[in-house]
Design a protein around this motif. Structure first.
Motif, PDB file in Angstrom:
ATOM      1  N   THR A 165      20.174  25.765  29.631  1.00  0.00           N
ATOM      2  CA  THR A 165      20.608  25.267  28.326  1.00  0.00           C
ATOM      3  C   THR A 165      22.090  25.554  28.120  1.00  0.00           C
ATOM      4  OG1 THR A 165      20.149  25.325  25.946  1.00  0.00           O
ATOM      5  CG2 THR A 165      20.015  27.412  27.098  1.00  0.00           C
ATOM      6  N   ASP A 166      22.753  24.702  27.357  1.00  0.00           N
ATOM      7  CA  ASP A 166      24.196  24.854  27.169  1.00  0.00           C
ATOM      8  C   ASP A 166      24.562  25.404  25.790  1.00  0.00           C
ATOM      9  OD1 ASP A 166      23.493  22.691  25.588  1.00  0.00           O
ATOM     10  OD2 ASP A 166      25.212  21.445  26.176  1.00  0.00           O
ATOM     11  N   PHE A 167      23.548  25.724  24.962  1.00  0.00           N
ATOM     12  CA  PHE A 167      23.884  26.150  23.596  1.00  0.00           C
ATOM     13  C   PHE A 167      22.789  27.049  23.020  1.00  0.00           C
ATOM     14  CE2 PHE A 167      24.039  25.869  18.991  1.00  0.00           C
ATOM     15  CZ  PHE A 167      25.397  25.997  18.732  1.00  0.00           C
ATOM     16  N   THR A 168      23.227  28.014  22.236  1.00  0.00           N
ATOM     17  CA  THR A 168      22.301  28.840  21.469  1.00  0.00           C
ATOM     18  C   THR A 168      22.982  29.313  20.192  1.00  0.00           C
ATOM     19  OG1 THR A 168      20.745  30.689  21.581  1.00  0.00           O
ATOM     20  CG2 THR A 168      22.920  31.048  22.545  1.00  0.00           C
ATOM     21  N   VAL A 169      22.206  29.930  19.330  1.00  0.00           N
ATOM     22  CA  VAL A 169      22.734  30.484  18.078  1.00  0.00           C
ATOM     23  C   VAL A 169      22.655  32.003  18.139  1.00  0.00           C
ATOM     24  CG1 VAL A 169      22.162  28.493  16.660  1.00  0.00           C
ATOM     25  CG2 VAL A 169      20.475  30.334  16.942  1.00  0.00           C
ATOM     26  N   ALA A 170      23.446  32.662  17.284  1.00  0.00           N
ATOM     27  CA  ALA A 170      23.455  34.122  17.217  1.00  0.00           C
ATOM     28  C   ALA A 170      23.650  34.550  15.771  1.00  0.00           C
ATOM     29  CB  ALA A 170      24.578  34.686  18.093  1.00  0.00           C
ATOM     30  N   THR A 171      22.701  35.345  15.270  1.00  0.00           N
ATOM     31  CA  THR A 171      22.871  35.929  13.937  1.00  0.00           C
ATOM     32  C   THR A 171      22.047  37.199  13.821  1.00  0.00           C
ATOM     33  OG1 THR A 171      22.725  35.599  11.546  1.00  0.00           O
ATOM     34  CG2 THR A 171      21.048  34.489  12.891  1.00  0.00           C
ATOM     35  N   PRO A 172      22.701  38.326  13.543  1.00  0.00           N
ATOM     36  CA  PRO A 172      21.955  39.563  13.326  1.00  0.00           C
ATOM     37  C   PRO A 172      21.487  39.732  11.886  1.00  0.00           C
ATOM     38  CG  PRO A 172      24.292  40.032  13.312  1.00  0.00           C
ATOM     39  CD  PRO A 172      24.156  38.550  13.597  1.00  0.00           C
ATOM     40  N   ALA A 173      21.668  38.725  11.052  1.00  0.00           N
ATOM     41  CA  ALA A 173      21.365  38.852   9.620  1.00  0.00           C
ATOM     42  C   ALA A 173      19.908  39.248   9.378  1.00  0.00           C
ATOM     43  CB  ALA A 173      21.666  37.540   8.908  1.00  0.00           C
ATOM     44  N   PHE A 174      19.709  40.166   8.453  1.00  0.00           N
ATOM     45  CA  PHE A 174      18.390  40.592   7.989  1.00  0.00           C
ATOM     46  C   PHE A 174      18.569  41.051   6.539  1.00  0.00           C
ATOM     47  CE2 PHE A 174      14.520  43.507   9.099  1.00  0.00           C
ATOM     48  CZ  PHE A 174      13.746  42.789   8.200  1.00  0.00           C
ATOM     49  N   PRO A 175      18.640  40.111   5.601  1.00  0.00           N
ATOM     50  CA  PRO A 175      18.944  40.455   4.208  1.00  0.00           C
ATOM     51  C   PRO A 175      18.015  41.505   3.605  1.00  0.00           C
ATOM     52  CG  PRO A 175      19.157  38.095   4.534  1.00  0.00           C
ATOM     53  CD  PRO A 175      18.565  38.651   5.796  1.00  0.00           C
ATOM     54  N   ASP A 176      16.735  41.517   4.019  1.00  0.00           N
ATOM     55  CA  ASP A 176      15.807  42.511   3.476  1.00  0.00           C
ATOM     56  C   ASP A 176      16.261  43.935   3.765  1.00  0.00           C
ATOM     57  OD1 ASP A 176      14.209  40.563   2.447  1.00  0.00           O
ATOM     58  OD2 ASP A 176      12.592  40.776   3.909  1.00  0.00           O
ATOM     59  N   ASN A 177      17.042  44.123   4.806  1.00  0.00           N
ATOM     60  CA  ASN A 177      17.577  45.444   5.131  1.00  0.00           C
ATOM     61  C   ASN A 177      19.085  45.521   4.921  1.00  0.00           C
ATOM     62  OD1 ASN A 177      15.658  47.399   5.709  1.00  0.00           O
ATOM     63  ND2 ASN A 177      15.258  46.589   7.740  1.00  0.00           N
ATOM     64  N   GLY A 178      19.614  44.613   4.100  1.00  0.00           N
ATOM     65  CA  GLY A 178      21.023  44.691   3.748  1.00  0.00           C
ATOM     66  C   GLY A 178      21.986  44.218   4.804  1.00  0.00           C
ATOM     67  N   ARG A 179      21.510  43.470   5.813  1.00  0.00           N
ATOM     68  CA  ARG A 179      22.403  42.935   6.846  1.00  0.00           C
ATOM     69  C   ARG A 179      22.624  41.448   6.564  1.00  0.00           C
ATOM     70  NH1 ARG A 179      21.349  47.750   7.141  1.00  0.00           N
ATOM     71  NH2 ARG A 179      20.951  48.887   9.076  1.00  0.00           N
ATOM     72  N   THR A 180      23.842  41.077   6.217  1.00  0.00           N
ATOM     73  CA  THR A 180      24.158  39.683   5.927  1.00  0.00           C
ATOM     74  C   THR A 180      25.410  39.266   6.699  1.00  0.00           C
ATOM     75  OG1 THR A 180      25.407  40.380   3.963  1.00  0.00           O
ATOM     76  CG2 THR A 180      23.119  39.698   3.629  1.00  0.00           C
ATOM     77  N   VAL A 181      25.497  37.962   6.974  1.00  0.00           N
ATOM     78  CA  VAL A 181      26.659  37.419   7.678  1.00  0.00           C
ATOM     79  C   VAL A 181      27.300  36.357   6.792  1.00  0.00           C
ATOM     80  CG1 VAL A 181      27.494  36.259   9.759  1.00  0.00           C
ATOM     81  CG2 VAL A 181      25.548  37.838   9.906  1.00  0.00           C
ATOM     82  N   PHE A 182      28.594  36.497   6.525  1.00  0.00           N
ATOM     83  CA  PHE A 182      29.332  35.565   5.676  1.00  0.00           C
ATOM     84  C   PHE A 182      30.673  35.262   6.337  1.00  0.00           C
ATOM     85  CE2 PHE A 182      32.338  34.678   2.173  1.00  0.00           C
ATOM     86  CZ  PHE A 182      31.698  33.593   1.598  1.00  0.00           C
ATOM     87  N   LYS A 183      30.948  33.959   6.549  1.00  0.00           N
ATOM     88  CA  LYS A 183      32.162  33.531   7.247  1.00  0.00           C
ATOM     89  C   LYS A 183      32.296  34.236   8.598  1.00  0.00           C
ATOM     90  CE  LYS A 183      34.026  30.566   4.329  1.00  0.00           C
ATOM     91  NZ  LYS A 183      34.239  29.155   4.701  1.00  0.00           N
TER      92      LYS A 183
END
Length: 430
Positions: free
Chosen positions: A115-133
């Motif tokens: 595959t040539d593409f994937t996504v990455a996000t460690p976000a877990f809002p329930d434990n206070g981990r969010t990703v913005f910009k």
């Protein structure tokens, strides 16, 4: 066998964190401890009736080449088991180093899957981990301003995940920001197509709420590989028609003695140790300098436990302030200090099981890996959630007994986690 989702986790607590969210979303989940031995039939128990299988590796802090090799072995087993999509799970604080391991493992899995593409996000809002910009927040502060900047093995001093991942990969890293995610799955798919056309290999995805993760889950249904913390798991099971159900979390009844083994030096686990101590319950402190001096600290801890186990949970811990940890590492070296503590706590866990402990809380990713391996556990059935990201699990022991065990990430859980976990499992206050 009906495995829909095959998961590769880079540590043991992260594996149960991921499995917990999949169970909450209605999937029956089995967690395997490392890749099954060569020749093991992937259609045989314990995974035969699982909708998702999570293979727990101890690969977060090993050399990148070792992490890649272990991850590819896990991938091979999961594909043989029929997994339709692969999920590479890392920590919600994205902790790694400029040399890996997140980026290198991701690219190796992409190559193996073609595959040539994937996504990455460690976000877990329930434990206070969010990703913005593209920037990771821990609670209300940037990752680089959180306690993770002092992590003894993988200090995180850059909150910009695009630049963090870009430093670890040969393919360019892109961003799918919150404005796109808010528009829904179709908008995310359109952005993925755009990034692919630009030659981007992986995209950091913003997520500030569970709704964002649900939208992302729907958008990545056709991707062969997704990479994330455990948060994305809430958005994937619906792609196969699963809905939340308490039946997926059922475990055998609990019995036996109770104990806690804590090796994490995180702020959350330090707070949990202090809370336990404040209640006056019995606790034994493991000093790595005494271990290094040749004392049999494991035997001392077990002798202490012998006096108190009959009266309720006993805590054996090695948690200190960041300054104290740095002092010990300065004398012993970071790797040696960690190894001494892990192996001592693993011996303690073995002794506790021999003394009738059948309800065991383990705190810390590296400690959990050492304990699970020392106990010879090969698979865990995932049960109900204690706190966000932390479930009870059940594993068979020789002789027919069942061990109820929870593997808690150092950063997870409320202050009273050590006692609340047992109350939830047994329905009794201790």
């Amino acid at each position: 066998m009906s495995v829909r989702l095959g998961c590769i986790a880079d540590d043991f607590t992260g594996a149960t964190d991921l499995a917990n969210n999949l169970v909450r979303a209605g999937m029956r989940v089995v967690q395997l401890i490392d890749v099954p031995a060569e020749g093991t039939d992937p259609t045989a128990d314990p995974a035969a009736d699982a909708d998702a299988v999570v293979i727990a590796l101890k690969s977060r802090t090993v050399p990148a080449a070792q992490a890649v090799e272990a991850s590819l072995r896990a991938l091979e087993w999961l594909r043989a088991a029929g997994a339709e999509q692969i999920y590479f799970k890392y920590c919600s604080t994205f902790d790694s180093t400029p040399a890996g391991n997140i980026g290198q493992v991701t690219e190796a899995l992409m190559d193996a899957l073609g595959t040539d593409f994937t996504v990455a996000t460690p976000a877990f809002p329930d434990n206070g981990r969010t990703v913005f910009k593209g920037h990771l927040f821990v609670g209300d502060v940037l990752l680089s301003e959180s306690s993770m900047r002092h992590h003894p093995l993988t200090p995180m001093t850059d909150s910009n995940l695009v630049s963090v991942l870009d430093a670890q990969t040969t393919r360019p890293t892109g961003l799918i920001d919150h404005e796109v995610v808010a528009q829904g799955a179709d908008a995310v798919r359109a952005r993925i197509a755009q990034l692919r056309a630009q030659g981007v290999g992986a995209a950091i995805v913003d997520a500030v709420s569970n709704d964002d993760l649900v939208r992302l889950g729907a958008a990545v249904k056709e991707l062969a590989l997704v990479t994330a913390g455990s948060g994305l798991a809430i958005g994937l099971p619906a792609n196969w028609g699963f809905e939340p159900s308490s039946a997926a979390a059922q475990l055998p009844p609990a019995c036996g003695r109770q104990a806690v083994v804590a090796g994490s030096v995180s702020a959350a686990t330090n707070g949990q140790v202090r809370e336990f101590l404040s209640t006056g319950r019995p606790a034994f402190s493991v000093d790595p300098l005494r271990i290094a001096a040749g004392e049999d600290v494991a035997a001392q801890a077990l002798a202490f436990a012998d006096k108190h186990l009959a009266d309720g949970p006993v805590l054996v811990y090695s948690t200190e302030s960041p300054d104290a940890v740095r002092s010990v590492q300065g004398q012993l070296g970071a790797a040696e200090a960690g190894e001494l503590v892990e192996q001592t706590l693993a011996r303690v866990a073995q002794g506790l099981i021999q003394r009738g402990v059948r309800q065991l809380v383990v705190a810390g990713g590296e400690t959990s890996g050492a304990v699970v391996q020392a106990l010879g556990l090969t698979g865990l059935r995932i049960g109900g959630q204690i706190d966000p990201g932390v479930p009870w699990c059940a594993a068979p022991l020789p002789g027919g007994d069942t061990l109820h065990i929870t593997l808690k990430s150092g950063n997870f859980g409320g202050p009273d986690f050590f006692t609340a976990a047992f109350t939830l499992l047994t329905g009794e206050s201790k």
